[in-house]
Design a protein around this motif. Structure first.
Motif, mmCIF file in Angstrom:
data_model
loop_
_atom_site.group_PDB
_atom_site.id
_atom_site.type_symbol
_atom_site.label_atom_id
_atom_site.label_comp_id
_atom_site.label_asym_id
_atom_site.label_seq_id
_atom_site.Cartn_x
_atom_site.Cartn_y
_atom_site.Cartn_z
ATOM 1 N N ASP A 309 0.820 -1.196 0.000
ATOM 2 C CA ASP A 309 0.000 0.000 0.000
ATOM 3 C C ASP A 309 0.867 1.265 0.000
ATOM 4 N N SER A 310 0.403 2.311 -0.693
ATOM 5 C CA SER A 310 1.172 3.548 -0.822
ATOM 6 C C SER A 310 1.442 4.215 0.529
ATOM 7 N N LEU A 311 0.569 3.984 1.511
ATOM 8 C CA LEU A 311 0.801 4.550 2.840
ATOM 9 C C LEU A 311 2.085 4.003 3.451
ATOM 10 N N TYR A 312 2.354 2.712 3.227
ATOM 11 C CA TYR A 312 3.582 2.114 3.753
ATOM 12 C C TYR A 312 4.805 2.633 2.993
ATOM 13 N N GLN A 313 4.595 3.017 1.733
ATOM 14 C CA GLN A 313 5.688 3.613 0.974
ATOM 15 C C GLN A 313 6.104 4.930 1.628
ATOM 16 N N GLN A 314 5.121 5.713 2.056
ATOM 17 C CA GLN A 314 5.425 6.974 2.731
ATOM 18 C C GLN A 314 6.128 6.727 4.063
ATOM 19 N N VAL A 315 5.706 5.676 4.769
ATOM 20 C CA VAL A 315 6.352 5.324 6.035
ATOM 21 C C VAL A 315 7.821 4.981 5.788
#
Length: 337
Positions: A309-315
């Motif tokens: 998920d893209s949210l984990y990419q930001q993390v």
């Protein structure tokens, strides 16, 4: 043969061995060694864990996806090297692109590019004037300019986007294909600007002065460096680079959109920090920034292909930034002892 003779006979071999070890040590401790190692590790991991990452088409795409933020980050690097920061660079680029786009709709694209350059340089000069001559904090100045420029771009276009059909304005998204890899003119421009600024920073008196200002502006002034003039010039040079990024953006997405690239300023700072340039100024360079921009894109591309998920990419990107800043802080503490 005496013991002294044996030592003298072995001296060249020992010097050669010591020289080789010294070369390896210099490579291992070079400022780009960490970012380069991280990039190589990321490429290996995603090549092993996904079947589509390591192919010429995807590698070409990664370079093209990195080009706009990577070019913005070159200008950001110059400013951060002086212990400043530019929160408005993405907005300056967007303003330049919409000015170019709107003029090109009914006018000459060459004139549009020239006017876009003038607009970007004017904003950069305002930043430089307020920061260098009035000694205002770069964070506050560029944050204020960010708000003004973002609003100005929308007022100028009535919040409308403009499709670009000029061959000159979209030419940077074209280029030769070598071994299945398309090297767009935008990518070649990014590499060329990186090489030019790397030379300027590393091999000219101007570069030495930029590092000196970032390391200790008071000492630089006492050494005879015209700090205000040089600092003003850095912001103007950075604005010229932002114009190139605006041109690249028009090639990547042939639309002049006042709402585009809303996070480009933070993305460029991320590339600079991950690339090993110190937020405290005086240490780093544009080659590391190029690697940092590639790391961010490789991470996003690889995690997407892995179904993350893209949210984990930001993390993951945020963690890399914190680690890079932490390492820089430790290095500075060690050097100050």
């Amino acid at each position: 043969m005496t013991q002294t003779d044996l030592r003298d006979a072995d001296a060249p071999a020992l010097e050669k061995r010591a020289g080789g070890a010294g070369t390896l040590r210099r490579i291992a401790t070079h400022q780009i060694a960490g970012p380069l190692a991280a990039l190589i590790v990321a490429i290996i991991v995603f090549s092993v864990t996904t079947s589509t990452f390591f192919n010429v088409g995807n590698l070409s795409l990664i370079a093209q996806q990195s080009v706009v933020v990577g070019t913005l980050a070159i200008g950001q690097t110059l400013i951060i090297l002086t212990a400043g920061i530019d929160l408005a660079n993405g907005a300056i680029m967007v303003l330049g692109s919409v000015v170019i786009g709107q003029i090109a709709v009914t006018g000459d694209p060459v004139i549009a590019l020239v006017v876009g350059l003038v607009v970007c340089v004017a904003v950069g000069a305002v930043n430089g004037l307020l920061i260098a001559n009035f000694r205002l904090p770069p964070f506050i100045v560029t944050l204020g300019v960010l708000s003004v420029i973002t609003a100005a771009a929308r007022i100028f276009t009535d919040s409308a986007s403009y499709p670009i059909d000029s061959g000159l304005l979209t030419v940077l998204n074209q280029g030769p294909t070598v071994g299945g890899v398309t090297l767009t003119f935008g990518v070649l421009l990014w590499i060329g600007l990186t090489a030019l600024l790397a030379y300027a920073l590393g091999q000219t008196a101007w570069g030495v002065r930029v590092y000196a200002i970032g390391d200790n502006p008071r000492a630089a002034e006492l050494a005879g460096i015209k700090v205000k003039r040089l600092l003003f010039g850095v912001y103007v040079v950075a604005a010229v680079i932002y114009t190139f990024a605006a041109w690249q953006a028009l090639g990547r997405t042939p639309t002049a959109d006042p709402s585009g690239y809303s996070t480009a300023n933070l993305d460029s700072i991320t590339a600079v920090v991950i690339g090993g340039t110190s937020l405290f100024g005086g240490r780093g360079g544009v080659v590391g920034t190029l690697i940092g921009a590639l790391i961010v894109t490789v991470l996003a591309n690889g995690l997407t292909q892995a179904g993350i998920d893209s949210l984990y990419q930001q993390v993951a990107t945020g963690v890399l930034v914190v680690i890079a800043v932490g390492v820089d802080h430790l290095v500075r503490r060690r050097q100050s002892r």
